[in-house]
Design an enzyme around this catalytic site. Structure first.
Site, PDB file in Angstrom:
ATOM      1  N   ASP A 133      72.193 124.951  25.420  1.00 62.72           N
ATOM      2  CA  ASP A 133      73.631 125.205  25.322  1.00 62.72           C
ATOM      3  C   ASP A 133      74.050 126.539  25.924  1.00 62.72           C
ATOM      4  O   ASP A 133      75.244 126.834  25.990  1.00 62.72           O
ATOM      5  CB  ASP A 133      74.089 125.119  23.860  1.00 62.72           C
ATOM      6  N   ASN A 187      66.951 125.375  23.122  1.00 60.26           N
ATOM      7  CA  ASN A 187      68.323 124.910  23.303  1.00 60.26           C
ATOM      8  C   ASN A 187      68.762 124.990  24.766  1.00 60.26           C
ATOM      9  O   ASN A 187      68.303 125.855  25.525  1.00 60.26           O
ATOM     10  CB  ASN A 187      69.264 125.736  22.430  1.00 60.26           C
ATOM     11  N   PRO A 208      75.741 119.366  17.412  1.00 60.83           N
ATOM     12  CA  PRO A 208      74.846 118.671  16.482  1.00 60.83           C
ATOM     13  C   PRO A 208      73.389 118.940  16.799  1.00 60.83           C
ATOM     14  O   PRO A 208      73.022 119.170  17.958  1.00 60.83           O
ATOM     15  CB  PRO A 208      75.187 117.189  16.705  1.00 60.83           C
ATOM     16  N   ASP A 209      72.556 118.936  15.746  1.00 60.31           N
ATOM     17  CA  ASP A 209      71.124 118.968  16.005  1.00 60.31           C
ATOM     18  C   ASP A 209      70.688 117.558  16.393  1.00 60.31           C
ATOM     19  O   ASP A 209      71.508 116.662  16.569  1.00 60.31           O
ATOM     20  CB  ASP A 209      70.348 119.513  14.804  1.00 60.31           C
ATOM     21  N   PHE A 210      69.403 117.341  16.509  1.00 60.76           N
ATOM     22  CA  PHE A 210      68.923 116.053  16.996  1.00 60.76           C
ATOM     23  C   PHE A 210      68.579 115.079  15.871  1.00 60.76           C
ATOM     24  O   PHE A 210      68.829 113.891  15.984  1.00 60.76           O
ATOM     25  CB  PHE A 210      67.687 116.256  17.888  1.00 60.76           C
ATOM     26  N   ARG A 211      68.022 115.594  14.777  1.00 60.86           N
ATOM     27  CA  ARG A 211      67.322 114.707  13.866  1.00 60.86           C
ATOM     28  C   ARG A 211      67.976 114.504  12.507  1.00 60.86           C
ATOM     29  O   ARG A 211      67.466 113.731  11.706  1.00 60.86           O
ATOM     30  CB  ARG A 211      65.893 115.229  13.673  1.00 60.86           C
ATOM     31  N   HIS A 259      63.192 124.612  27.418  1.00 56.30           N
ATOM     32  CA  HIS A 259      63.590 123.259  27.791  1.00 56.30           C
ATOM     33  C   HIS A 259      64.678 123.268  28.857  1.00 56.30           C
ATOM     34  O   HIS A 259      65.424 122.309  29.004  1.00 56.30           O
ATOM     35  CB  HIS A 259      64.029 122.479  26.555  1.00 56.30           C
ATOM     36  N   LYS A 272      66.121 124.856   7.329  1.00 52.66           N
ATOM     37  CA  LYS A 272      66.536 124.041   6.181  1.00 52.66           C
ATOM     38  C   LYS A 272      65.349 123.514   5.395  1.00 52.66           C
ATOM     39  O   LYS A 272      65.465 123.204   4.211  1.00 52.66           O
ATOM     40  CB  LYS A 272      67.414 122.872   6.655  1.00 52.66           C
TER      41      LYS A 272
END
Length: 391
Positions: free
Chosen positions: A170, A168, A94-97, A187, A287
């Protein structure tokens, strides 16, 4: 430098030489300091006010087709990718927002004072359990890289990728085939972990951390019994020094920025879009449009803005709105790379599936199992939230 007087004793000559060398060294240091200050002022005024620079238009059309023609020209040799959580959502992360599916919208079970607390270092030191429970759900090695990740890999294989700056954690860029020198993990990463005690800082590999997390045991240092934290950058921590050293050299020579899957709301990462030369085209695949803050405030306050897609003065920024994977496929199609990209995704996913079936280690988790003591990388400048909205 002055020559010593031959009539002086050797000791006196040596002293004079040393004094002269020290004086020269001081003068050189002062000159270097003045030159650095002048470079800063020149860059500030040239980027903020457009003084001493030309905003050359390199795109014949502010469309994906225009970007394609530019990428196929001799002018485009070095591409920097700036990527965020949006390039990993199709992998199941999932993204964050996003209002209903984003990470912050689904943290009620952890009883946090507010969603962002799960990634704040102060809260983590007192209450590490929620983070490690979440980490089990999102742990690297459970997901496959996406079309976006492999598009970046293609840029590398075709000799166009200067660097990929990722927000990211991940590790999917690594799984997709990017080497450490190709990456700036702004990050941080799960790839290594360290004891949080400043007197210890013992390092642990990914395999060690994975075993602890999936055993639902809060990872504790084997030496001092403090909590061990993955080397991801929490709010309130500093970014890796590599972020700043690469930034200073990379953005002087970049020919194209490709920005994908990020809201550009976390500093200082968001400010990277303002570091490129004023003529460098910038393509956003996302998006929604982002990065459209006032250019003067962006330079003065590091708000990373100034993207202009729609005004009459627009000359270098292009926005392709929609799913990031589809955007990469559309660009690859125009470049004549679509079949190559689709074949690469199929081949690499099949390889990952075969490794999972055989029990072979996942590329993102295959590290030595024994802990080692090493100092953490030097860090500077804290990760901050703009308007309390992390990416």
């Amino acid at each position: 430098m002055a020559e010593p007087d031959p009539s002086d004793p050797l000791e006196t000559q040596a002293g004079k030489v040393q004094e002269t060398q020290d004086s020269d060294s001081d003068t050189e240091g002062e000159a270097a300091g003045r030159e650095a200050e002048m470079d800063f002022l020149r860059n500030f005024f040239s980027q903020t006010l457009g003084l001493g620079t030309q905003k050359e238009r390199l795109l014949d059309d502010l469309t994906l087709e225009g970007v394609t023609r530019y990428m196929q020209s001799e002018r485009c040799r070095r591409v920097i990718c700036l990527v965020g959580a949006g390039i990993s959502t199709s992998a199941g992360i999932p993204d964050f927002r996003s209002p209903s599916t984003g990470l912050y919208a689904n943290l009620e079970k952890y009883h946090l004072p507010y969603p962002e607390a799960i990634f704040e270092i102060g809260y983590f030191k007192k209450h590490p359990e929620p983070f490690f429970a979440l980490a089990k759900e999102l742990y690297p090695g459970q997901f496959k890289p996406t079309v976006c990740h492999y598009f970046i890999r293609l840029l590398k294989e075709k000799g166009l990728l200067l660097r990929c700056y990722t927000q990211n954690i991940d590790t999917l860029e690594r799984v997709a085939g990017l080497e450490p020198e190709d990456l700036v993990e702004a990050h941080g990463t799960f790839y290594t972990s360290h004891c949080i005690s400043p007197l210890c800082r013992r390092e642990y590999p990914l395999s060690w951390m994975k075993e602890k997390i999936f055993s639902e045991v809060t990872p504790k240092c084997e030496k001092c019994h403090s909590v061990v934290k993955p080397d991801i950058v929490f709010f309130g921590e500093n970014l890796p020094a590599r972020f700043f050293s690469c930034m200073q050299s990379d953005f002087l020579k970049v020919d194209l920025l490709i920005i994908m899957g990020t809201s550009l709301q976390v500093q200082p990462f968001a400010s990277l879009i303002s570091k490129a030369p004023l003529s460098t085209p910038r393509l956003l695949i996302n998006k929604e449009k982002t990065g459209q803050t006032d250019p003067f405030l962006g330079m003065m306050m590091g708000l990373g803005g100034g993207m202009d897609f729609d005004s009459k003065k627009a000359y270098r920024d292009v926005a392709w709105l929609g799913d990031c994977d589809q955007g990469c496929l559309a660009l690859a199609d125009l470049l004549g790379w679509k079949k190559e990209l689709e074949d690469l995704v199929r081949k690499e996913h099949a390889h990952i599936d075969a490794q999972a079936g055989s029990g072979a280690p996942n590329p993102s988790t295959s590290t030595s199992a024994s802990p080692s003591k090493s100092p953490p990388p030097a860090k500077e400048e804290a990760r901050t939230k703009e308007g309390e909205k992390p990416q």
